[in-house]
Design an enzyme around this catalytic site. Sequence first.
Site, mmCIF file in Angstrom:
data_model
loop_
_atom_site.group_PDB
_atom_site.id
_atom_site.type_symbol
_atom_site.label_atom_id
_atom_site.label_comp_id
_atom_site.label_asym_id
_atom_site.label_seq_id
_atom_site.Cartn_x
_atom_site.Cartn_y
_atom_site.Cartn_z
ATOM 1 N N CYS A 45 50.225 27.730 32.226
ATOM 2 C CA CYS A 45 50.433 28.836 31.284
ATOM 3 C C CYS A 45 51.399 28.434 30.177
ATOM 4 C CB CYS A 45 50.948 30.052 32.026
ATOM 5 S SG CYS A 45 52.414 29.699 32.986
ATOM 6 N N GLU A 81 52.896 38.229 34.779
ATOM 7 C CA GLU A 81 53.047 36.920 34.118
ATOM 8 C C GLU A 81 51.642 36.487 33.738
ATOM 9 O OE1 GLU A 81 55.700 35.628 33.185
ATOM 10 O OE2 GLU A 81 57.235 36.543 34.431
ATOM 11 N N ASN A 100 46.246 27.835 39.565
ATOM 12 C CA ASN A 100 46.975 26.628 39.146
ATOM 13 C C ASN A 100 48.329 26.574 39.856
ATOM 14 O OD1 ASN A 100 47.874 28.807 37.627
ATOM 15 N ND2 ASN A 100 48.533 27.545 35.944
HETATM 16 P P1 NAD Z 1 42.760 35.194 37.176
HETATM 17 O O1 NAD Z 1 43.257 36.321 36.343
HETATM 18 O O2 NAD Z 1 41.318 34.911 37.190
HETATM 19 O O3 NAD Z 1 43.167 35.419 38.708
HETATM 20 C C1 NAD Z 1 44.505 35.636 39.086
HETATM 21 C C2 NAD Z 1 44.526 36.363 40.419
HETATM 22 O O4 NAD Z 1 43.981 37.686 40.234
HETATM 23 C C3 NAD Z 1 43.669 35.708 41.498
HETATM 24 O O5 NAD Z 1 44.318 35.824 42.741
HETATM 25 C C4 NAD Z 1 42.398 36.541 41.471
HETATM 26 O O6 NAD Z 1 41.692 36.509 42.689
HETATM 27 C C5 NAD Z 1 42.975 37.924 41.224
HETATM 28 N N1 NAD Z 1 42.035 38.924 40.726
HETATM 29 C C6 NAD Z 1 40.868 38.745 40.065
HETATM 30 N N2 NAD Z 1 40.300 39.944 39.790
HETATM 31 C C7 NAD Z 1 41.139 40.889 40.271
HETATM 32 C C8 NAD Z 1 41.123 42.313 40.267
HETATM 33 N N3 NAD Z 1 40.135 43.007 39.720
HETATM 34 N N4 NAD Z 1 42.165 42.961 40.839
HETATM 35 C C9 NAD Z 1 43.202 42.281 41.376
HETATM 36 N N5 NAD Z 1 43.265 40.934 41.415
HETATM 37 C C10 NAD Z 1 42.254 40.248 40.865
HETATM 38 O O7 NAD Z 1 43.599 33.918 36.733
HETATM 39 P P2 NAD Z 1 43.367 32.401 37.173
HETATM 40 O O8 NAD Z 1 42.153 31.913 36.488
HETATM 41 O O9 NAD Z 1 43.500 32.257 38.656
HETATM 42 O O10 NAD Z 1 44.681 31.729 36.565
HETATM 43 C C11 NAD Z 1 44.754 31.274 35.246
HETATM 44 C C12 NAD Z 1 45.480 32.268 34.371
HETATM 45 O O11 NAD Z 1 46.765 32.533 34.895
HETATM 46 C C13 NAD Z 1 45.714 31.734 32.968
HETATM 47 O O12 NAD Z 1 45.502 32.751 32.021
HETATM 48 C C14 NAD Z 1 47.181 31.342 33.000
HETATM 49 O O13 NAD Z 1 47.808 31.281 31.762
HETATM 50 C C15 NAD Z 1 47.740 32.400 33.854
HETATM 51 N N6 NAD Z 1 49.024 31.982 34.397
HETATM 52 C C16 NAD Z 1 50.157 32.578 33.945
HETATM 53 C C17 NAD Z 1 51.394 32.153 34.401
HETATM 54 C C18 NAD Z 1 52.660 32.811 33.941
HETATM 55 O O14 NAD Z 1 53.643 32.729 34.663
HETATM 56 N N7 NAD Z 1 52.717 33.451 32.804
HETATM 57 C C19 NAD Z 1 51.469 31.122 35.322
HETATM 58 C C20 NAD Z 1 50.293 30.526 35.754
HETATM 59 C C21 NAD Z 1 49.065 30.976 35.287
#
Ligand code: NAD
Length: 462
Positions: free
Chosen positions: A270, A236, A140
């Site tokens: 988020c 985060e 996102n």
């Molecule tokens: P996700 O956890 O699926 O993926 C995030 C990142 O982690 C991606 O680059 C993904 O390829 C990578 N990833 C996946 N498996 C991994 C592994 N085993 N090891 C290392 N990296 C790995 O999240 P998403 O679906 O892309 O994003 C949505 C989530 O992000 C929601 O929960 C949202 O709330 C959160 N988010 C948090 C914030 C914040 O600042 N707190 C901001 C934006 C989004």
Amino acid sequence: MFRDGALQPSSDDIAVRSPWTGETVGRVARDTAAQLDEAVRGVRAAWRPPRPDRRAAILHAAARLIRERSDALAELISRESGVCLAETRKETERAATNLVVAAGEAERLRGENIPVPGHDRLALTVFEPIGIVAAITPFNRPLNQVVVKIAPAVAAGCAVVLKPSEKTPLTALAFAEILLEAGLPPEHLVVTTGEPGVIGAAIAGHPEIDMVTFTGSASTGRAVARAAAGKKVLLELGGNDPLIVLPDADLALAMQLVGQGAFATAGQSCRGIKRVIVVGDVADELVAGVVEAARGKRAGDPLDPATDVGPLISEDAAVVVERRIAGAVAANAKLLHGGDRRGPLITPAVLDHVPADAELVVEETFGPVAPVIRVADTAEAIRVANGTRYGLQAGVVTSNVAAFTSIAEALRVGAVNLNAGPHFDSPHIPFGGVKSSGLGREGISYSIREMSTVKTVTLPYP
Ligand code: NAD
């Protein structure tokens, strides 16, 4: 892989598809752990932190280039993420602002001088870059999520190995080109793409990576923290942010906040409003206004400038939201508007009388949904607000400052905003969560400190 200032040829790649049309928007390399290892070692061998004024110049130039190319960047973000143009145009400006703020902070980073009682010595603290920062980012807001990690890293003098989401890597690669054009030394940035389980874990555990800054879901964050054991980690994670509305609230303001905070980025934010907790009998009037706000949102093609709510990142993601809405309705919630699914699209939904234990509001629901939970009093509002595993941000609408301060004290979150939503945002203030929402703080100057180490130097004095 983007390294040494250019995209490297790759024999194996992955298609990036538009969530809306399914068409291929671009292709990225499927990097291996061995390629990543070689690239990280290359960064370690070549990295020399630039002077702070040089860091600032690079960041200013990158902001300028983003502004010059904002139309093309906004369109690319919309194509690969499905977020509508009206919002991705704002995202490019937000990214440019973050870069400008980081440029200012790069020249302001300074330590202290500390008298040392009992010794004729003075201690000085010096901020040094922590080293090579690995940044792992979510789908996102694929430009700004990358900028809020790279801008402070450049300001701190660090090198960066970036792994963007495999769903939205093209914007990250376009930003890498911009940074190089802005003067970032080519050996200071690697962008790696591929299978997250392979390269994500390889980055987090790599011995030459000094810090991992991760934004994404709570479950992936935990896996990253395990893989990065022993390194500095900033997480985060998810949110389930409430807007609490008290009986003396300015209801027009509350309606407007829900209209923005629950439906922006099709609810995939988020710190969006995930729960509307209403105290007392103002609920009927508030709910009517929220339904009006939802009616005014146009859902559909993200490239149509009149669209307010684009599709979710995938049809699978929309099916989850559809299922949770149905679950809440089965538990006696009233679906008053929207909530229809067409492929990856969910129309802006308003539900009233949602039970506080419905999956829709217990879990982080990443979709354009405004679920209203009615409560009897402030104590119950606080209990419900704190009743999930998340603790990112919150908003409270009331004209009673004393009531607000007692709620602010009781909420287990990273930030509480009076007469603003949880989505209130500025690059100048700290941002981050407690509980399962994360560890550490972003916000440009806070990130710079997280990405620095303090070296203490003592010398004879006077
Ligand atoms: P996700 O956890 O699926 O993926 C995030 C990142 O982690 C991606 O680059 C993904 O390829 C990578 N990833 C996946 N498996 C991994 C592994 N085993 N090891 C290392 N990296 C790995 O999240 P998403 O679906 O892309 O994003 C949505 C989530 O992000 C929601 O929960 C949202 O709330 C959160 N988010 C948090 C914030 C914040 O600042 N707190 C901001 C934006 C989004």
